[in-house]
Design a protein around this motif. Structure first.
Motif, PDB file in Angstrom:
ATOM      1  N   ALA A  25       9.494   4.676 -13.047  1.00  0.00           N
ATOM      2  CA  ALA A  25       9.956   3.586 -12.050  1.00  0.00           C
ATOM      3  C   ALA A  25       8.887   2.713 -11.570  1.00  0.00           C
ATOM      4  O   ALA A  25       9.391   1.540 -11.237  1.00  0.00           O
ATOM      5  CB  ALA A  25      10.662   4.435 -11.149  1.00  0.00           C
ATOM      6  N   PHE A  26       7.618   3.313 -11.264  1.00  0.00           N
ATOM      7  CA  PHE A  26       6.774   2.396 -10.620  1.00  0.00           C
ATOM      8  C   PHE A  26       6.263   1.460 -11.667  1.00  0.00           C
ATOM      9  O   PHE A  26       6.161   0.285 -11.224  1.00  0.00           O
ATOM     10  CB  PHE A  26       5.632   3.088 -10.146  1.00  0.00           C
ATOM     11  CG  PHE A  26       6.057   3.872  -9.013  1.00  0.00           C
ATOM     12  CD1 PHE A  26       5.954   3.247  -7.618  1.00  0.00           C
ATOM     13  CD2 PHE A  26       5.950   5.286  -8.822  1.00  0.00           C
ATOM     14  CE1 PHE A  26       5.986   3.964  -6.507  1.00  0.00           C
ATOM     15  CE2 PHE A  26       6.275   5.974  -7.706  1.00  0.00           C
ATOM     16  CZ  PHE A  26       6.276   5.086  -6.346  1.00  0.00           C
ATOM     17  N   TYR A  27       5.886   1.957 -13.052  1.00  0.00           N
ATOM     18  CA  TYR A  27       5.424   0.851 -13.966  1.00  0.00           C
ATOM     19  C   TYR A  27       6.637  -0.019 -14.421  1.00  0.00           C
ATOM     20  O   TYR A  27       6.391  -1.047 -14.819  1.00  0.00           O
ATOM     21  CB  TYR A  27       5.218   1.804 -15.281  1.00  0.00           C
ATOM     22  CG  TYR A  27       3.962   2.667 -15.103  1.00  0.00           C
ATOM     23  CD1 TYR A  27       2.998   2.354 -14.224  1.00  0.00           C
ATOM     24  CD2 TYR A  27       4.094   4.006 -15.468  1.00  0.00           C
ATOM     25  CE1 TYR A  27       1.844   3.007 -14.232  1.00  0.00           C
ATOM     26  CE2 TYR A  27       2.945   4.788 -15.316  1.00  0.00           C
ATOM     27  CZ  TYR A  27       1.900   4.470 -14.410  1.00  0.00           C
ATOM     28  OH  TYR A  27       0.881   5.220 -14.294  1.00  0.00           O
ATOM     29  N   PHE A  33       8.725  -6.735 -10.042  1.00  0.00           N
ATOM     30  CA  PHE A  33       8.545  -7.487  -8.710  1.00  0.00           C
ATOM     31  C   PHE A  33       7.823  -8.899  -8.875  1.00  0.00           C
ATOM     32  O   PHE A  33       8.273  -9.800  -7.987  1.00  0.00           O
ATOM     33  CB  PHE A  33       7.941  -6.436  -7.726  1.00  0.00           C
ATOM     34  CG  PHE A  33       7.552  -6.897  -6.448  1.00  0.00           C
ATOM     35  CD1 PHE A  33       8.333  -7.260  -5.306  1.00  0.00           C
ATOM     36  CD2 PHE A  33       6.001  -7.329  -6.246  1.00  0.00           C
ATOM     37  CE1 PHE A  33       8.066  -7.693  -4.247  1.00  0.00           C
ATOM     38  CE2 PHE A  33       5.666  -7.914  -5.196  1.00  0.00           C
ATOM     39  CZ  PHE A  33       6.758  -8.154  -4.053  1.00  0.00           C
ATOM     40  N   PHE A  34       6.702  -8.646  -9.365  1.00  0.00           N
ATOM     41  CA  PHE A  34       5.788  -9.898  -9.590  1.00  0.00           C
ATOM     42  C   PHE A  34       6.305 -11.015 -10.233  1.00  0.00           C
ATOM     43  O   PHE A  34       6.138 -12.230 -10.148  1.00  0.00           O
ATOM     44  CB  PHE A  34       4.482  -9.496 -10.389  1.00  0.00           C
ATOM     45  CG  PHE A  34       3.656  -8.757  -9.364  1.00  0.00           C
ATOM     46  CD1 PHE A  34       2.812  -9.174  -8.635  1.00  0.00           C
ATOM     47  CD2 PHE A  34       3.235  -7.479  -9.659  1.00  0.00           C
ATOM     48  CE1 PHE A  34       2.125  -8.672  -7.509  1.00  0.00           C
ATOM     49  CE2 PHE A  34       2.353  -6.603  -8.961  1.00  0.00           C
ATOM     50  CZ  PHE A  34       1.786  -7.152  -7.985  1.00  0.00           C
ATOM     51  N   ILE A  35       7.422 -10.631 -11.312  1.00  0.00           N
ATOM     52  CA  ILE A  35       8.129 -11.828 -12.232  1.00  0.00           C
ATOM     53  C   ILE A  35       8.977 -12.392 -11.166  1.00  0.00           C
ATOM     54  O   ILE A  35       9.078 -13.754 -11.173  1.00  0.00           O
ATOM     55  CB  ILE A  35       8.670 -11.214 -13.276  1.00  0.00           C
ATOM     56  CG1 ILE A  35       7.634 -10.736 -14.327  1.00  0.00           C
ATOM     57  CG2 ILE A  35       9.809 -11.894 -13.808  1.00  0.00           C
ATOM     58  CD1 ILE A  35       8.428  -9.906 -15.586  1.00  0.00           C
ATOM     59  N   VAL A  39       9.213 -16.462 -10.065  1.00  0.00           N
ATOM     60  CA  VAL A  39      10.201 -17.171 -10.353  1.00  0.00           C
ATOM     61  C   VAL A  39      10.745 -17.652  -8.736  1.00  0.00           C
ATOM     62  O   VAL A  39      11.067 -18.706  -8.532  1.00  0.00           O
ATOM     63  CB  VAL A  39      11.582 -16.440 -11.001  1.00  0.00           C
ATOM     64  CG1 VAL A  39      12.600 -17.087 -10.838  1.00  0.00           C
ATOM     65  CG2 VAL A  39      10.926 -15.958 -12.363  1.00  0.00           C
ATOM     66  N   SER A  40      10.740 -16.668  -7.766  1.00  0.00           N
ATOM     67  CA  SER A  40      11.626 -17.234  -6.641  1.00  0.00           C
ATOM     68  C   SER A  40      10.624 -18.191  -5.757  1.00  0.00           C
ATOM     69  O   SER A  40      11.295 -19.247  -5.433  1.00  0.00           O
ATOM     70  CB  SER A  40      11.558 -16.108  -5.688  1.00  0.00           C
ATOM     71  OG  SER A  40      10.612 -15.414  -5.219  1.00  0.00           O
TER      72      SER A  40
END
Length: 285
Positions: A25-27, A33-35, A39-40
């Motif tokens: 789940a972390f990987y 999250f970074f992607i 994008v945001s």
């Protein structure tokens, strides 16, 4: 007699691992999250629209809170998932239960061939006994080798035992043997009572506590200590969750041979936890 002391120390040493949360789940979530952040921010800079960026922050905060809630419940040994699982799991009727079935039995406990005694208060005729000594800060104790952290209570010494006992099912009245002795993995959900707590203003140890420490080769120097003790005594009501074994007229509750899961407990927002052992908990009278 079943010595659970080493298991308790190991559990305390690994208390900072997020066991209910899979590593996958972390990987998976970390790259996402970074992607999403990239994008945001790109949309915010190019289109000048902050709606997507704010929605991403809100979603990230909700996911992080969900993971942190599960990690905290495991890290602080609250075992909310275990207790909620037990409360939602109905009591079994031993007259109707099948061979090899996972059962939850609540009833009055009685000693078998061997009974236990707590080491500090000397409470006798117990089927489970636990004495835990905590130290504040970093103090090296010789009997155990645990990872210590500053500015928090660390488990420094542990005595925890269980033994085979009998339980009388309050539904059917059947008396069953519970195999909680040597070789059995036991998950105790018994709350320990604080018996001794020294403070910064008063660190002087009582003669009884000093003798108890010296008998176990633990330093009796004045310092911040907390001693807790828990037990289940003969005549107390107890709840046992394990696998049912029937042999003629002999009814036995043993450790399940395989792991079983608590399942997702969405009412408490808790992820499933694999249970490996016989669950021992206080019962409602």
């Amino acid at each position: 007699m079943n010595d659970l002391s080493n298991a308790s120390l190991t559990e305390h040493q690994t208390s900072f691992s997020c066991k209910p949360i899979p590593s996958l789940a972390f990987y998976t979530l970390l790259p996402l999250f970074f992607i999403g952040l990239f994008v945001s921010i790109f949309i915010l800079v190019v289109v000048h629209n902050a709606a997507f960026f704010l929605s991403f922050l809100l979603l990230s905060a909700l996911v992080a809170s969900f993971l942190a809630w599960n990690a905290i419940n495991w890290r602080h040994h609250n075992r909310s998932a275990f207790m909620f699982f037990l409360n939602s799991f109905p009591d079994s009727d031993l007259r109707l239960a099948r061979e090899g079935q996972l059962v939850k039995v609540t009833g009055v406990a009685s000693c078998g061939n061997l009974s236990l005694e707590t080491s500090y208060e000397r409470v006798g005729r117990c089927i489970y006994a636990s004495t835990l000594l905590y130290e504040y800060g970093q103090f090296g104790l010789k009997p155990v080798n645990v990872k210590r952290s500053c500015f928090q209570w660390n488990l420094a010494y542990c005595e925890r035992f269980s033994t085979d006992f009998y339980i009388t099912d309050r539904i059917s009245g059947i008396r069953a043997m519970v195999k909680a002795g040597s070789g059995c993995k036991v998950i105790p959900l018994i709350t320990d009572s604080k018996l001794v707590t020294t403070t910064k203003q008063c660190r002087v140890l009582s003669p009884h506590l000093t003798n108890w420490l010296r008998e176990r080769n633990v330093s009796a120097d004045a310092r911040l200590l907390r001693l807790e003790e828990g037990y289940i005594q003969e005549g107390n009501t107890v709840t046992v969750t394990g696998m049912l074994h029937k042999n003629d007229d002999v009814v036995t509750i043993v450790q399940p041979p395989e792991l079983f899961s608590t399942g997702c407990l969405w009412q408490k927002l808790l992820l499933p936890i694999d249970v490996d052992g016989l669950i021992l908990a206080p019962g409602c009278s």
